[in-house]
Design a protein around this motif. Structure first.
Motif, PDB file in Angstrom:
ATOM      1  N   SER A  68      53.822  41.082  -4.192  1.00  0.00           N
ATOM      2  CA  SER A  68      53.805  42.422  -3.616  1.00  0.00           C
ATOM      3  C   SER A  68      54.057  43.470  -4.691  1.00  0.00           C
ATOM      4  O   SER A  68      54.480  43.157  -5.805  1.00  0.00           O
ATOM      5  CB  SER A  68      54.836  42.545  -2.492  1.00  0.00           C
ATOM      6  N   ARG A  69      53.776  44.686  -4.314  1.00  0.00           N
ATOM      7  CA  ARG A  69      54.036  45.851  -5.163  1.00  0.00           C
ATOM      8  C   ARG A  69      54.675  46.904  -4.271  1.00  0.00           C
ATOM      9  O   ARG A  69      54.342  47.012  -3.091  1.00  0.00           O
ATOM     10  CB  ARG A  69      52.737  46.421  -5.723  1.00  0.00           C
ATOM     11  N   LEU A  70      55.570  47.649  -4.836  1.00  0.00           N
ATOM     12  CA  LEU A  70      56.126  48.808  -4.141  1.00  0.00           C
ATOM     13  C   LEU A  70      55.716  50.012  -4.974  1.00  0.00           C
ATOM     14  O   LEU A  70      56.184  50.179  -6.103  1.00  0.00           O
ATOM     15  CB  LEU A  70      57.646  48.702  -4.011  1.00  0.00           C
ATOM     16  N   LEU A  71      54.770  50.789  -4.452  1.00  0.00           N
ATOM     17  CA  LEU A  71      54.286  51.954  -5.183  1.00  0.00           C
ATOM     18  C   LEU A  71      55.220  53.133  -4.970  1.00  0.00           C
ATOM     19  O   LEU A  71      55.638  53.410  -3.843  1.00  0.00           O
ATOM     20  CB  LEU A  71      52.883  52.350  -4.729  1.00  0.00           C
ATOM     21  N   GLN A  79      54.748  49.779   0.375  1.00  0.00           N
ATOM     22  CA  GLN A  79      54.717  48.380  -0.025  1.00  0.00           C
ATOM     23  C   GLN A  79      53.303  47.851   0.169  1.00  0.00           C
ATOM     24  O   GLN A  79      52.661  48.127   1.184  1.00  0.00           O
ATOM     25  CB  GLN A  79      55.668  47.571   0.858  1.00  0.00           C
ATOM     26  N   LEU A  80      52.821  47.092  -0.806  1.00  0.00           N
ATOM     27  CA  LEU A  80      51.543  46.408  -0.703  1.00  0.00           C
ATOM     28  C   LEU A  80      51.802  44.935  -0.966  1.00  0.00           C
ATOM     29  O   LEU A  80      52.402  44.586  -1.970  1.00  0.00           O
ATOM     30  CB  LEU A  80      50.547  46.964  -1.728  1.00  0.00           C
ATOM     31  N   GLU A  81      51.359  44.084  -0.057  1.00  0.00           N
ATOM     32  CA  GLU A  81      51.602  42.652  -0.198  1.00  0.00           C
ATOM     33  C   GLU A  81      50.274  41.906  -0.116  1.00  0.00           C
ATOM     34  O   GLU A  81      49.475  42.148   0.802  1.00  0.00           O
ATOM     35  CB  GLU A  81      52.530  42.181   0.924  1.00  0.00           C
ATOM     36  N   HIS A  82      50.032  41.023  -1.062  1.00  0.00           N
ATOM     37  CA  HIS A  82      48.801  40.242  -1.117  1.00  0.00           C
ATOM     38  C   HIS A  82      48.862  39.110  -0.099  1.00  0.00           C
ATOM     39  O   HIS A  82      49.780  38.305  -0.119  1.00  0.00           O
ATOM     40  CB  HIS A  82      48.625  39.681  -2.531  1.00  0.00           C
ATOM     41  N   ARG A  83      47.858  39.065   0.780  1.00  0.00           N
ATOM     42  CA  ARG A  83      47.788  38.029   1.815  1.00  0.00           C
ATOM     43  C   ARG A  83      46.358  37.488   1.890  1.00  0.00           C
ATOM     44  O   ARG A  83      45.635  37.743   2.854  1.00  0.00           O
ATOM     45  CB  ARG A  83      48.224  38.573   3.175  1.00  0.00           C
ATOM     46  N   GLY A  84      45.937  36.772   0.866  1.00  0.00           N
ATOM     47  CA  GLY A  84      44.582  36.215   0.834  1.00  0.00           C
ATOM     48  C   GLY A  84      43.541  37.300   0.711  1.00  0.00           C
ATOM     49  O   GLY A  84      43.576  38.094  -0.218  1.00  0.00           O
ATOM     50  N   ASP A  85      42.593  37.337   1.675  1.00  0.00           N
ATOM     51  CA  ASP A  85      41.542  38.364   1.663  1.00  0.00           C
ATOM     52  C   ASP A  85      42.040  39.717   2.148  1.00  0.00           C
ATOM     53  O   ASP A  85      41.299  40.696   2.127  1.00  0.00           O
ATOM     54  CB  ASP A  85      40.368  37.932   2.555  1.00  0.00           C
TER      55      ASP A  85
END
Length: 189
Positions: free
Chosen positions: A74-77, A90-96
């Motif tokens: 994840s990233r917290l911008l 917050q941006l969190e990677h969840r596959g596609d």
């Protein structure tokens, strides 16, 4: 996690008059204050995103913010204007897909178009960083005005509901017994 081991570059990116960058541990207290001011207590009532009438207590805490900052998925911008913290997400990677959360805009800046700008940055970042094809978020279903705002930005209600974590005060103290989350989705690209 130090800057050298962080999976994302720490070089700020400019978006018009705004600067966005990945949060660091040093931002934790300022981020907690921003998030709390946007959603809880009397200060949140100056903006339109307040949850003060449906939830008391905290929205987040330093450990919760730091967990997002330190997570490799994840990233917290942090969004700054003239050196001042005005928004975050917050941006969190969840596959596609990517998950969009912990979104806060300073109450004094709400209604100025800043939220739309932050969402556009977030959507661009997840496409460029992870190749995400969708953005997901969950919103408390009784927040009709907020859901309508997201719908105007291209998000659609899915009808998929999740229970509110009653009894876990890390997420606030509910002021009513009908809270639940709904998944909202937007196709990207």
């Amino acid at each position: 996690m130090d800057a050298a081991s962080h999976p994302h570059p720490q070089v700020p990116h400019r978006t018009g008059e705004l600067v966005h960058r990945d949060a660091t541990a040093a931002d934790t207290d300022a981020l907690v204050a921003l998030i709390e001011s946007a959603y809880r207590g009397d200060s949140s009532r100056t903006g339109w995103t307040t949850e003060a009438d449906i939830l008391a207590g905290q929205r987040t805490d330093p450990r919760g913010v730091l967990d997002v900052i330190e997570s490799s998925g994840s990233r917290l911008l942090v969004i700054e204007r003239d050196g001042a913290l005005v928004a975050c997400c917050q941006l969190e990677h969840r596959g596609d897909a990517a998950y969009f959360g912990m979104f806060a805009v300073s109450p004094g800046a709400q209604g100025s178009g800043l939220g739309k700008q932050v969402m556009a940055v977030a959507e661009r970042v997840v496409v460029e960083t992870w190749g995400a094809r969708e953005m997901h978020m969950t919103v408390i279903t009784v927040r009709e005005e907020l859901i309508a705002w997201y719908e105007r930005r291209g998000y659609r209600r899915t009808g998929k509901l999740y229970p509110f974590p009653y009894g876990d005060e890390r997420f606030g103290i509910p002021q009513r017994d009908d809270l639940e989350f709904e998944l909202l989705v937007k196709r990207l690209g």
